[in-house]
Design an enzyme around this catalytic site. Structure first.
Site, short mmCIF file in Angstrom:
data_model
loop_
_atom_site.label_atom_id
_atom_site.label_comp_id
_atom_site.label_asym_id
_atom_site.label_seq_id
_atom_site.Cartn_x
_atom_site.Cartn_y
_atom_site.Cartn_z
N HIS A 112 0.86 -1.18 0.00
CA HIS A 112 0.00 0.00 0.00
C HIS A 112 0.90 1.23 0.00
O HIS A 112 2.09 1.16 0.34
CB HIS A 112 -0.89 0.01 1.25
CG HIS A 112 -2.03 -0.96 1.19
ND1 HIS A 112 -2.96 -0.95 0.18
CD2 HIS A 112 -2.41 -1.97 2.04
CE1 HIS A 112 -3.86 -1.90 0.39
NE2 HIS A 112 -3.54 -2.54 1.51
N CYS A 139 -0.40 2.78 -4.35
CA CYS A 139 -1.11 4.02 -4.65
C CYS A 139 -0.23 5.21 -4.30
O CYS A 139 0.69 5.12 -3.49
CB CYS A 139 -2.41 4.11 -3.85
SG CYS A 139 -3.68 2.96 -4.41
#
Length: 480
Positions: free
Chosen positions: A319, A362
């Site tokens: 992430h 991301c």
């Protein structure tokens, strides 16, 4: 083995599909009409000998043919050559005897599925008689029919592009890559033609004086001056940091209670491992690392001896948010800090060598919006997930770095829980397909951008655009 016996042995190893591919690649030397009587590889070789394309002591054309149809076993077993040598040889367009146009068409034919082939035939129904579009007609044969009807030529690709745009946009991207490459080569040749003969003669003389032989100049000087060296095996380390389980982050940090585990990330890890192993890298993988552990791992490779290595690759699957990746503990690791472990002063044994980072994470929580496309795009029915909820410099301000980011600043990237992420899967597929063709890494990443940007998150009407950032000084190739 004598010349004739060598040709016979190779011919005996070639099947019907190989023969069809070879005949297509030879169309510029043996017209289709004269190929109708060629029923086996021995007859093809006989025609090539008549044309002066196969001679004892000069089998370069045959080597090129076998290279393009991926019969590397025959190169090794009979012609004392390998795939890597052919990649180096054909990197110089002047050495190629088969036109890039015909090679491009052949490569397209290898990418088309049975369903897509049926679509090709359907879209050509009004242009080519149905009797010509038989059920067992291959795409190569369709290309020949299109050429007969002047629907397809080196300078006439519009019909083919229109069909590929409807059938499979990645095929269209390959045609556009070919067009860009052709334009660059034409401009280069035109620039050379503008020089007076006396200048060209002087240039040739000076080039000859730089080394003992033209072959040495071609391979050694080109490698040292314009291309990063890639000779050692293994080429270098390929680190893969693969974060899947974020239960600790959910437990310890209130703001991250909704952070999901990264289902599908093992597909990416497997794809990266397979791809870079084939490209002769030493694979080292780490699963579920905290932010501190990520730093410790990279510090360890900062102090490693890379003297007998040509390159360093680090892939981080996690992430992330703007400028950072998350450890499994929810703590942030700055991308800039991670890449900075490998500056010339901190890691001297990698100085002047390419340092490559691929980050699947991301870089924010926004969804990129796409412009409606009439052709549409069918996405599988899996539920897509995202890898998180100022563009600070992500790489040090010095040469020889390449950072491939899955997405641009402030935006999410997509992960299919079943098949892995859009970016990593496209990257690996492109590397496996295009490195053997001799394409450089920046050209490959441009193709990845095209491929990923054509995918759709139908639920959020979102898109994704990867972002490469680099300070490379030379061309970077990964010979297979």
């Amino acid at each position: 083995m004598d010349f004739q016996s060598c040709l016979y042995a190779i011919a005996e190893e070639l099947g019907s599909e190989d023969l069809a591919a070879l005949k297509f690649l030879c169309l510029d030397y043996i017209p289709h009409k004269k190929q109708e009587t060629i029923e086996d590889a021995q007859k093809l070789f006989l025609r090539l000998r008549e044309k002066g394309m196969l001679e004892e002591g000069n089998l370069s054309f045959l080597k090129e043919l076998l290279f393009h149809i991926s019969r590397w076993d025959l190169l090794v077993n009979f012609l004392d050559c390998n795939r890597e040598e052919m990649v180096r040889e054909l990197r110089d367009p002047d050495n190629a005897q088969i036109s890039p146009y015909r090679v491009m068409l052949f490569k397209l034919s290898e990418e088309v599925s049975e369903l897509e082939l049926r679509s090709f035939k359907f879209l050509l129904n009004n242009e080519i008689p149905k009797c010509k579009l038989e059920d067992d007609l291959s795409l190569l044969e369709i290309f020949v029919e299109m050429e007969k009807r002047t629907m397809l030529a080196e300078n006439n690709l519009e019909t083919l592009k229109s069909i590929c745009d409807q059938v499979n946009k990645s095929l269209l991207g390959k045609i556009e890559d070919y067009e860009r490459s052709s334009t660059e080569r034409r401009m280069s040749l035109e620039g050379r033609e503008e020089l007076p003969p006396s200048v060209l003669d002087e240039m040739s003389l000076k080039m000859a004086e730089l080394c003992d032989s033209p072959r040495e100049q071609d391979s050694e000087s080109r490698t040292s001056d314009k291309v990063y060296q890639m000779k050692n095996k293994p080429r270098g380390y390929c680190l893969i940091i693969n974060n899947h389980d974020f239960s600790k982050a959910r437990e310890d940090i209130t703001q991250l209670r909704k952070m999901k585990d990264r289902k599908g990330t093992d597909c990416d890890k497997e794809a990266l491992s397979k791809t870079f192993k084939e490209l002769h890298f030493e694979i080292v993988s780490y699963d579920d690392c905290t932010a501190n552990e990520i730093h410790e791992i990279l510090e360890g490779y900062q102090s490693a001896d890379h003297k007998n290595k040509d390159c360093f690759i680090c892939c981080i699957l996690s992430h992330g948010d703007k400028g950072v990746v998350y450890g499994t503990d929810g703590k942030e690791a700055s991308i800039y800090d991670l890449t900075s472990y490998f500056t010339g002063s901190k890691c001297p044994s990698l100085s002047g060598k390419p340092k490559i980072f691929f980050i699947q994470a991301c870089q924010g929580s926004n969804f990129q919006k796409g412009v409606p496309d009439e052709a549409g795009f069918e996405q599988q029915n899996h539920t897509l997930e995202v890898d998180s909820s100022s563009h600070k410099n992500y790489i040090p301000d010095e040469a020889d770095f390449l950072l491939g980011m899955a997405t641009v600043k402030n935006c999410v990237s997509y992960r299919d829980p079943v098949n892995g992420t859009w970016y990593i899967q496209s990257l690996c597929q492109s590397l496996r397909e295009r490195c053997p063709q001799g394409d450089d890494i920046l050209s490959i990443l441009t193709g990845v951008n095209y491929d990923v940007s054509n995918k759709d998150d139908r639920r959020n009407k979102g898109k994704q655009m990867p972002q490469p950032t680099f300070t490379l000084r030379k061309k970077l190739f990964f010979p297979p």
